[in-house]
Write an enzyme that holds these catalytic residues in place. Structure first.
Site, PDB file in Angstrom:
ATOM      1  CG  ASN A  70      -0.439  -3.617 -10.326  1.00 51.62           C
ATOM      2  OD1 ASN A  70       0.084  -4.560  -9.732  1.00 51.62           O
ATOM      3  ND2 ASN A  70      -0.128  -2.358 -10.059  1.00 51.62           N
ATOM      4  CG  MET A 124      -6.636  -1.103  -1.219  1.00 54.95           C
ATOM      5  SD  MET A 124      -5.409  -1.996  -0.222  1.00 54.95           S
ATOM      6  CE  MET A 124      -5.283  -0.905   1.198  1.00 54.95           C
ATOM      7  N   GLY A 135     -22.249 -38.022 -14.343  1.00 53.71           N
ATOM      8  CA  GLY A 135     -23.516 -38.735 -14.451  1.00 53.71           C
ATOM      9  C   GLY A 135     -24.637 -37.831 -14.925  1.00 53.71           C
ATOM     10  CD  GLN A 182     -14.307 -32.791   2.150  1.00 55.14           C
ATOM     11  OE1 GLN A 182     -13.388 -32.981   1.368  1.00 55.14           O
ATOM     12  NE2 GLN A 182     -14.956 -33.783   2.719  1.00 55.14           N
ATOM     13  CD  GLU A 211      -6.162   2.279  -3.982  1.00 54.68           C
ATOM     14  OE1 GLU A 211      -6.216   2.623  -2.787  1.00 54.68           O
ATOM     15  OE2 GLU A 211      -5.302   1.490  -4.424  1.00 54.68           O
ATOM     16  CG  ASP A 230     -15.174 -35.482  -6.096  1.00 50.35           C
ATOM     17  OD1 ASP A 230     -14.975 -35.045  -4.944  1.00 50.35           O
ATOM     18  OD2 ASP A 230     -15.916 -36.436  -6.342  1.00 50.35           O
ATOM     19  CD  GLN A 234      -9.597  -3.509  -0.310  1.00 48.68           C
ATOM     20  OE1 GLN A 234      -9.722  -3.601  -1.520  1.00 48.68           O
ATOM     21  NE2 GLN A 234      -9.372  -2.353   0.296  1.00 48.68           N
ATOM     22  N   GLY A 283     -13.374 -37.401  -2.623  1.00 52.76           N
ATOM     23  CA  GLY A 283     -12.587 -37.705  -3.811  1.00 52.76           C
ATOM     24  C   GLY A 283     -12.519 -39.198  -4.046  1.00 52.76           C
ATOM     25  NE  ARG A 343       4.137   1.141   0.384  1.00 47.17           N
ATOM     26  CZ  ARG A 343       3.440   0.530  -0.565  1.00 47.17           C
ATOM     27  NH1 ARG A 343       3.932   0.472  -1.787  1.00 47.17           N
ATOM     28  NH2 ARG A 343       2.270  -0.014  -0.311  1.00 47.17           N
TER      29      ARG A 343
END
Length: 738
Positions: free
Chosen positions: A518, A558, A107, A285, A614, A151, A648, A194, A456
C-alpha cells in the site's frame, strides 16, 4: 466476426500453463466463442479426431493450482513437415476454427507463425481436394502466442510463464542444501536449467546468496577457475565453511566449450582438497504447483489473448502477448523468435558481452550486483568519515533482512561504516546501534523477519533531540529506513525537523517493505509476494476439503485499507469473490452473493471461496457475513471462516521478494552514497515500476497517497478486478456460439 478458437500447449511444460488455458477457455466462452482444446500440442493438431475437443466452462475448473498442462504437450516431428502442417490445417478447417492460441517457447511460437503464413496455400490445396472453388471465408488463420518457458528467454515479455515457479524451486533447494552443507562443511555445485539463458542461475545466485555463478552470458577470462578457487579458498579462511556454486547447463568457457558441473567439482576438489557434492536439479525445476505470480501472469496473458482476437476481428494477427513494464504488450511473432534466437547465436559465437547487452539493463545490473555480493571482502577499506544507519520499522515483512544485507554490503563496499539500528526508530531514540559485518550479513539473505528488529512508535517532540544526539554520537551522515507507511511518515517527520537539528540534515532513503503493498511510487513492496503465496497455498489446502460436503469459505486476509492481497489472492486461487476496502460492501451486494451461492451449489459446485480484506467493511465483518450466509443457506450448504492472520507474513521470503529487496537495497545504497558525496539533505523513496528501480522525493510520494485511507490514490491492481470477477463465475454471460 470471430466465432471460434483453439488453444494448445507445446514444447516443455511450464507451471502456469493450466492457468493460461483456463483464462482462454472462460474468457472465450464469455465472449460467446466456441473454444476447442488440442491435446498433446502440435502432435494432437496433426492427429485430429478426439485430440481436438470442444471445451466447457467446467473444463477450466480446479486446474489453477495444478502444475504441467492438462492438455498435455509433445514434440511433433510430423508438424515440422509441410504435409503435417497441412493435416493440422485441415483439422482446424473442418472444425471451423478461426484462431489458434499457443502456449510455449520460441520453437512452439515459430510453429504457429509458420502455419499461419502457409495458410493460404493450405486453403488452396484443401479446396482442390474437396472440389471447391474457394474457401474465402477462411482467408487467414489468426495466431496468438503466449510465452511459456521456465528459462525466461523470450523477447517481448519481461517474464515468461513458469519462470517464477522454477526459480522458487531452485532457491528452495539452495536453502535446504545450505543446512546440510553447513553441517558437513561441504561445498555444493548446483546445476540449473538454462541451455541458452542464464536467468534462472543468475537470479538464484542473487536470491540464494551463492558464492559463485556460471552462466552463458558471462564473459569469462581464460583462467576464470583461478578466480573461483581464490574466492572460495579465502571464504573458508575467513570462517565460511560451506559455499554454493551455481552452474547453468549452458555455461561456456571463453573458447565456447561447455562448462560441466563435473569439471567444476573436479577443479575445486583437486585444488582446495575439500568435500564437494553435485546436485543436478533437472526437471524438479519445472514441476509442482505454480506460484501466485505465475498464475496471475498466465491468467492476464490468456485473457488478453482472447480480448485481442475479439477486439481486432479484421486484423491479420500473428503476435505474442507478453507483459512489459507490468502492462500487456503485443509483439509480432517473427520479431519475438528472431530476437530471442539472436541472443543464442551470440552465445554460440562466443560473444557473451553482446548477449548480456541484448538481455537488457535489468539482467546486466543483476549480473553486476551478484559479482559485487560474492566478494569475500569489500573493495575498499573504511575510507569515508562518518557512518550510515539502517533500520527496519513497523511490522516485519519477509525480505527485510535481504534489503538490509545488500544495502549494508553495498555501502561497506564503498568504504562506509554501517550500523544496524535495533528495533527501528526506538533504537535511534535510545542509541541502540550495532556495527554490521560483511561476513555476517551474507547469511541474512534468506532469513525471515528482521534480524535488527522492528517496532511501532509514535514520535513525540522530545524524541527529536534524542535522535539528533544519537546521530551525532555515531556520526551518522545518512539513513536508510526499510518499512511500511508508518516508517514513511516518521522519516518525513525527521526530514521536517532538519531545520531545527543540523544532525538531521542528512540524506535519507526509504525502501518499501510491507505485505499490504500500500505504498506510494512503487507497484510492489518487499514482502507482498511472500504473503500472497502464503494466502494462495492456504486457499489451495482449503480446497482439498471440497469432497467432504457443500461449503462456502470466507477467508479473511490482511491488507489494511489496501485490497491487493484480497484481489490478487482471489485471482491466483480462483476464489469466487473478493471483498475489497476500495469497493466496500453493501447489503444489496450481500443479497446478490446469497443468490449466486445458492445457484452455484444447485449446479453441482461443492465449494465456494470468498476472500475478504480485513477492513473491507466496518460493520459487515467476516463473522457477520458468515452468519448471514448461513442463515440464508436453508441448510443447502455450510459456511466456514478462515482468518489467516500472521501466517501471511511468516516464513522464508520468496525468490521474488529476495530479488526485489536486493535490487532496491543496491539502488538505495547508491542513492544514499551520492547524497552524502554531494552534501544533499533530503528524503527519497525507492520504488519498483515496470521492471525498473526508481526514486522519487518524499514530498511527491506523500502527494500521491490518499492520506485518510493510507493507500496510493492510483492502485494498478484494481484494473484486474473485472477479470477476476469474470473468470470466477459459475458460467459464461453469453451463450456459446455454435
Amino acid at each position: 466476426m470471430l466465432k471460434s478458437l483453439a488453444v494448445l500447449t507445446s514444447g516443455g511444460d511450464s507451471p502456469g500453463m493450466n492457468a493460461a488455458v483456463r483464462a482462454v477457455i472462460r474468457r472465450g466462452l464469455d465472449h460467446g466463442l466456441r473454444v476447442f482444446g488440442v491435446w498433446n500440442g502440435y502432435e494432437g493438431l496433426v492427429e485430429g479426431g478426439t485430440s481436438i475437443r470442444s471445451l466447457s466452462w467446467e473444463d477450466g475448473g480446479g486446474i489453477l493450482s495444478k502444475g504441467g498442462t492438462f492438455l498435455g504437450t509433445a514434440r511433433s516431428e510430423r508438424f515440422r513437415t509441410r504435409e503435417g502442417r497441412y493435416r493440422a490445417a485441415v483439422n482446424l478447417l473442418e472444425r471451423d476454427v478461426q484462431a489458434l492460441i499457443v502456449v510455449g517457447g520460441d520453437g512452439s511460437l515459430m510453429g504457429a507463425h509458420t502455419l499461419s503464413t502457409e495458410w493460404p496455400d493450405h486453403l488452396k490445396q484443401y479446396a482442390a481436394e474437396k472440389g471447391l472453388e474457394t474457401v474465402e471465408q477462411r482467408a487467414n488463420l489468426k495466431v496468438i502466442g503466449l510465452p511459456g518457458s521456465i528459462d525466461n528467454d523470450l523477447f517481448g515479455t519481461d517474464m515468461c510463464i513458469g519462470a517464477d515457479t522454477a526459480l522458487n524451486h531452485i532457491v528452495s533447494a539452495m536453502d535446504d542444501l545450505t543446512s546440510t552443507a553447513a553441517s558437513h562443511q561441504r561445498t555444493f555445485v548446483v546445476e540449473t536449467m538454462g541451455r541458452h539463458c542464464g536467468y534462472l542461475a543468475l537470479m538464484a545466485a542473487l536470491a540464494g546468496g551463492a558464492s559463485w555463478v556460471l552462466i552463458p552470458e558471462d564473459e569469462l577470462e581464460l583462467r576464470w577457475h583461478q578466480k573461483m578457487l581464490d574466492s572460495i579458498g579465502k571464504a573458508r579462511e575467513v570462517g565460511r565453511p560451506h559455499q554454493m556454486v551455481i552452474v547453468a547447463e549452458g555455461a561456456r568457457h571463453a573458447d565456447g566449450l561447455p562448462i560441466r558441473s563435473e569439471d567444476v567439482k573436479r577443479i575445486l576438489a583437486d585444488r582446495l582438497k575439500i568435500d564437494i557434492r553435485i546436485t543436478v536439479l533437472g526437471h524438479v525445476q519445472r514441476g509442482g504447483a505454480p506460484t501466485a505470480f505465475d498464475r496471475i501472469l498466465a491468467t492476464r496473458l490468456g485473457a488478453a489473448a482472447v480480448d485481442k482476437l475479439v477486439e481486432e476481428p479484421d486484423a491479420d494477427l500473428r503476435h505474442m502477448i507478453g507483459l512489459k513494464m507490468n502492462e500487456i504488450a503485443a509483439t509480432p511473432l517473427d520479431e519475438v523468435v528472431e530476437k530471442s534466437r539472436s541472443v543464442m547465436v551470440e552465445i554460440q559465437n562466443c560473444n557473451p558481452a553482446r548477449a548480456t547487452e541484448m538481455r537488457g539493463d535489468s539482467f546486466r545490473n543483476s549480473l553486476s550486483l551478484v559479482k559485487k555480493l560474492t566478494r569475500i571482502f569489500p573493495v575498499h577499506e573504511r575510507t569515508e568519515e562518518g557512518a550510515v544507519g539502517i533500520l527496519t520499522g513497523g511490522a516485519d515483512s519477509p525480505g527485510m533482512n535481504t534489503a538490509v544485507s545488500v544495502a549494508a554490503r553495498c555501502l561497506l563496499n564503498r568504504g562506509i561504516q554501517v550500523y544496524g539500528i535495533q528495533d527501528g526508530y526506538q533504537g535511534l531514540i535510545k542509541g541502540r546501534l550495532q556495527p554490521l559485518d560483511w561476513n555476517e550479513l551474507v547469511g541474512w539473505v534468506n532469513r525471515p523477519g528482521s534480524e535488527i528488529g522492528t517496532s511501532r512508535l509514535v514520535f513525540e517532540e522530545d524524541h527529536f533531540p534524542r535522535v539528533a544526539e544519537t546521530m551525532r554520537e555515531y556520526n551518522l551522515r545518512g539513513l536508510i529506513a526499510v518499512g511500511g507507511w508508518g516508517t514513511y511518515k516518521k522519516t518525513a517527520q525527521l526530514a521536517e525537523h532538519a531545520e531545527n537539528f543540523e544532525e538531521l540534515a542528512v540524506p535519507m532513503v526509504l525502501i518499501p517493505a510491507t505485505i499490504d503493498n500500500n505504498l506510494p511510487c512503487t507497484e510492489f513492496s518487499i514482502g507482498a509476494d511472500t504473503a500472497l503465496n502464503n494466502i494462495v497455498q492456504s486457499v489451495d489446502k482449503i480446497r482439498h476439503t471440497a469432497g467432504a460436503t457443500r461449503r462456502a469459505f470466507i477467508v479473511e486476509v490482511m491488507g489494511r485499507e489496501c485490497g491487493f492481497l484480497a484481489l490478487t489472492g482471489a485471482l491466483a486461487s480462483g476464489a469466487e469473490k473478493a471483498y475489497l476496502p476500495e469497493k466496500g460492501i453493501s447489503l444489496e451486494e450481500l443479497n446478490r452473493d446469497v443468490g449466486v451461492l445458492k445457484e452455484s451449489f444447485s449446479r453441482g459446485k461443492r465449494m465456494v471461496i470468498m476472500l475478504r480484506n480485513e477492513r473491507a467493511g466496518r460493520n459487515y465483518t467476516t463473522e457477520f457475513i458468515r452468519q448471514l450466509l448461513e442463515e440464508e443457506s436453508q441448510d443447502e450448504f455450510e459456511v466456514r471462516t478462515a482468518i489467516l492472520g500472521h501466517i501471511q507474513r511468516g516464513g522464508i521470503p520468496t525468490a521474488f521478494d529476495r530479488i526485489l529487496a536486493s535490487r532496491m537495497g543496491d539502488f538505495a545504497a547508491s542513492l544514499l552514497f551520492e547524497g552524502i558525496q554531494s552534501g544533499r539533505a533530503d528524503a527519497q523513496v525507492v520504488g519498483f515500476k515496470g521492471k525498473s528501480i526508481v526514486a522519487c522525493p518524499i514530498g511527491e510520494a506523500l502527494q500521491s497517497m490518499d492520506m485518510k485511507r493510507g493507500r496510493p490514490k492510483r492502485e494498478w491492481f484494481l484494473d484486474l478486478f473485472d477479470l477476476a470477477t469474470a473468470l470466477a463465475k459459475h458460467g459464461p454471460e453469453t451463450p456459446c456460439q455454435t
